[in-house]
Write a protein that holds these residues in place. Structure first.
Motif, PDB file in Angstrom:
ATOM      1  N   ASP A  50      11.405  -4.256  -9.109  1.00 47.60           N
ATOM      2  CA  ASP A  50      10.540  -3.879 -10.228  1.00 47.60           C
ATOM      3  C   ASP A  50       9.339  -3.074  -9.740  1.00 47.60           C
ATOM      4  OD1 ASP A  50      12.190  -5.090 -12.059  1.00 47.60           O
ATOM      5  OD2 ASP A  50      11.014  -6.940 -12.194  1.00 47.60           O
ATOM      6  N   HIS A  51       8.754  -3.503  -8.638  1.00 50.38           N
ATOM      7  CA  HIS A  51       7.595  -2.801  -8.078  1.00 50.38           C
ATOM      8  C   HIS A  51       7.985  -1.386  -7.668  1.00 50.38           C
ATOM      9  CE1 HIS A  51       4.068  -1.983  -5.570  1.00 50.38           C
ATOM     10  NE2 HIS A  51       3.508  -3.062  -6.079  1.00 50.38           N
ATOM     11  N   ALA A  99       0.845  -1.201   0.000  1.00 51.47           N
ATOM     12  CA  ALA A  99       0.000   0.000   0.000  1.00 51.47           C
ATOM     13  C   ALA A  99       0.880   1.250   0.000  1.00 51.47           C
ATOM     14  CB  ALA A  99      -0.917  -0.014   1.218  1.00 51.47           C
ATOM     15  N   ARG A 100       0.267   2.386  -0.037  1.00 49.07           N
ATOM     16  CA  ARG A 100       1.010   3.637   0.085  1.00 49.07           C
ATOM     17  C   ARG A 100       1.498   3.804   1.519  1.00 49.07           C
ATOM     18  NH1 ARG A 100      -2.117   8.617  -2.577  1.00 49.07           N
ATOM     19  NH2 ARG A 100      -0.095   9.531  -2.011  1.00 49.07           N
ATOM     20  N   ALA A 122      15.820   2.097  -7.321  1.00 48.37           N
ATOM     21  CA  ALA A 122      16.143   0.891  -6.555  1.00 48.37           C
ATOM     22  C   ALA A 122      17.163   0.050  -7.293  1.00 48.37           C
ATOM     23  CB  ALA A 122      14.880   0.069  -6.282  1.00 48.37           C
ATOM     24  N   LEU A 123      17.948  -0.679  -6.523  1.00 48.05           N
ATOM     25  CA  LEU A 123      18.924  -1.626  -7.036  1.00 48.05           C
ATOM     26  C   LEU A 123      18.628  -3.010  -6.482  1.00 48.05           C
ATOM     27  CD1 LEU A 123      22.402   0.126  -6.685  1.00 48.05           C
ATOM     28  CD2 LEU A 123      21.303  -0.575  -8.806  1.00 48.05           C
ATOM     29  N   VAL A 183      17.096  -0.059   3.222  1.00 48.77           N
ATOM     30  CA  VAL A 183      17.662  -1.405   3.119  1.00 48.77           C
ATOM     31  C   VAL A 183      16.534  -2.432   3.251  1.00 48.77           C
ATOM     32  CG1 VAL A 183      19.259  -3.066   4.155  1.00 48.77           C
ATOM     33  CG2 VAL A 183      19.876  -0.634   4.026  1.00 48.77           C
ATOM     34  N   GLY A 184      16.385  -3.275   2.224  1.00 45.86           N
ATOM     35  CA  GLY A 184      15.252  -4.193   2.185  1.00 45.86           C
ATOM     36  C   GLY A 184      13.992  -3.419   1.861  1.00 45.86           C
ATOM     37  N   CYS A 185      14.025  -2.665   0.777  1.00 46.70           N
ATOM     38  CA  CYS A 185      12.939  -1.717   0.479  1.00 46.70           C
ATOM     39  C   CYS A 185      11.633  -2.395   0.125  1.00 46.70           C
ATOM     40  CB  CYS A 185      13.357  -0.768  -0.635  1.00 46.70           C
ATOM     41  SG  CYS A 185      13.621  -1.558  -2.255  1.00 46.70           S
ATOM     42  N   GLY A 186      11.672  -3.711  -0.196  1.00 50.29           N
ATOM     43  CA  GLY A 186      10.429  -4.389  -0.548  1.00 50.29           C
ATOM     44  C   GLY A 186       9.792  -3.739  -1.767  1.00 50.29           C
ATOM     45  N   PRO A 187       8.453  -3.676  -1.815  1.00 48.73           N
ATOM     46  CA  PRO A 187       7.780  -3.114  -2.989  1.00 48.73           C
ATOM     47  C   PRO A 187       7.880  -1.602  -3.116  1.00 48.73           C
ATOM     48  CG  PRO A 187       6.169  -3.859  -1.376  1.00 48.73           C
ATOM     49  CD  PRO A 187       7.503  -4.317  -0.879  1.00 48.73           C
ATOM     50  N   GLY A 188       8.550  -0.935  -2.186  1.00 46.82           N
ATOM     51  CA  GLY A 188       8.977   0.434  -2.425  1.00 46.82           C
ATOM     52  C   GLY A 188       8.097   1.564  -1.936  1.00 46.82           C
TER      53      GLY A 188
END
Length: 310
Positions: free
Chosen positions: A127-128, A78-79, A136-137, A98-103
């Motif tokens: 990608d998300h 979610a946002r 993101a990397l 660090v460990g940004c997940g879906p961003g």
């Protein structure tokens, strides 16, 4: 909560925003750039990727004794919510998630025009994040990263203090990444997710119940999807850690951190730390380099792994 707002010089956060035509690649001759990736990647395969694609669970980390830790996929996809935004307001300068997940956090900071980079070993997560407009990397925190020793703020939220299964090693690595006086914000275990853990670390039957602030657990886990009739696992087991505020502070001091605040909000618990170590072994480009992130990730990123003590 007592967050001081120390500033550091030479980080050139503004220049980070201006270098959008270039990309960050692996450091020259790094393992990520030169060796094939043969290690299993627990966060890269289904059902984690599928959960990020659909934006919902249920998804769990299953301990060897069968205990399940629910992963908050819906919140991650979610946002950024009010609690997230409160944390992000404390961030200073260039931010590394660090460990940004879906961003969601990277995207929120990007919308605000703030310099931010997310890293994650999951291609689906990266990608998300890119689709949300963030940078993101696909990279492990233990691999060479851009801006080592120059980041102003780093985030270890959503349980990511557990990355690599060795909090002391992770905290040493974070001290290498942040500038002197840099800010690290860590989310710790709360009463709601402390679970039935024993004082010795939570394996098997608990000998005594510990409070959330005292949880200091190093375990082996697997990803589990409970939508099927049988528990479907993804990939091999991998090391993970869960940490309350008190053990975090104990691990932080030897790694070069001093406490700078502690608070709870929305049922979540946070600790802020300041980097007091002057970094002398930076190896990658600073946040204000001419290289910035695009959809090009490291060709052969390796899974998160603890670094050796220096």
């Amino acid at each position: 909560m007592s967050i001081t707002h120390e500033t550091t010089t030479g980080h050139a956060a503004d220049a980070t925003r201006d270098s959008a035509q270039h990309r960050i690649d692996s450091a020259p001759n790094s393992p990520a750039a030169t060796s094939p990736d043969t290690a299993p990647r627990p966060w890269s395969a289904d059902p984690y990727s599928q959960a990020l694609h659909t934006g919902r669970g249920p998804l769990f980390l299953r301990r060897t004794d069968g205990w399940l830790l629910p992963l908050e996929v819906e919140r991650w996809c979610a946002r950024a919510d009010e609690v997230d935004r409160q944390v992000l307001e404390l961030c200073e300068g260039a931010v590394l998630d660090v460990g940004c997940g879906p961003g969601r956090l990277v995207a929120e900071l990007a919308v605000q025009g703030r310099p931010v980079l997310g890293i994650d070993v999951s291609e689906a997560a990266v990608d998300h994040t890119l689709r949300l407009g963030g940078q993101a990397l696909r990279r492990s925190v233990f691999e060479p990263l851009p801006g080592e020793g120059r980041w102003d703020t780093a985030l270890l939220l959503d349980g990511n203090v557990g990355i690599g299964g060795d909090p002391a090693a992770l905290l040493r690595r974070m001290a290498q990444l942040l500038a002197p006086g840099g800010l690290l914000i860590v989310e710790t275990v709360t009463a709601g997710d402390a679970g039935d853990v024993g004082a010795a670390g939570g394996f098997g039957e608990a000998e005594e119940i510990v409070t959330a602030e005292e949880v200091d657990e190093r375990v082996s886990v697997r990803l589990v999807d409970l939508t099927s009739d049988a528990h479907r696992t993804s990939g091999p087991s991998f090391p993970w850690a869960r940490l309350g505020a008190l053990p975090l502070l104990r691990h932080a001091a030897p790694a070069g951190w001093r406490p700078d605040g502690q608070w709870m909000s929305g049922g979540r618990s946070f600790v802020a730390l300041r980097n007091r170590i002057r970094n002398t072994n930076s190896t990658a480009e600073p946040p204000n380099s001419t290289a910035v992130i695009s959809s090009q990730r490291a060709r052969n990123p390796s899974p998160d792994r603890p670094v050796e003590a220096s």
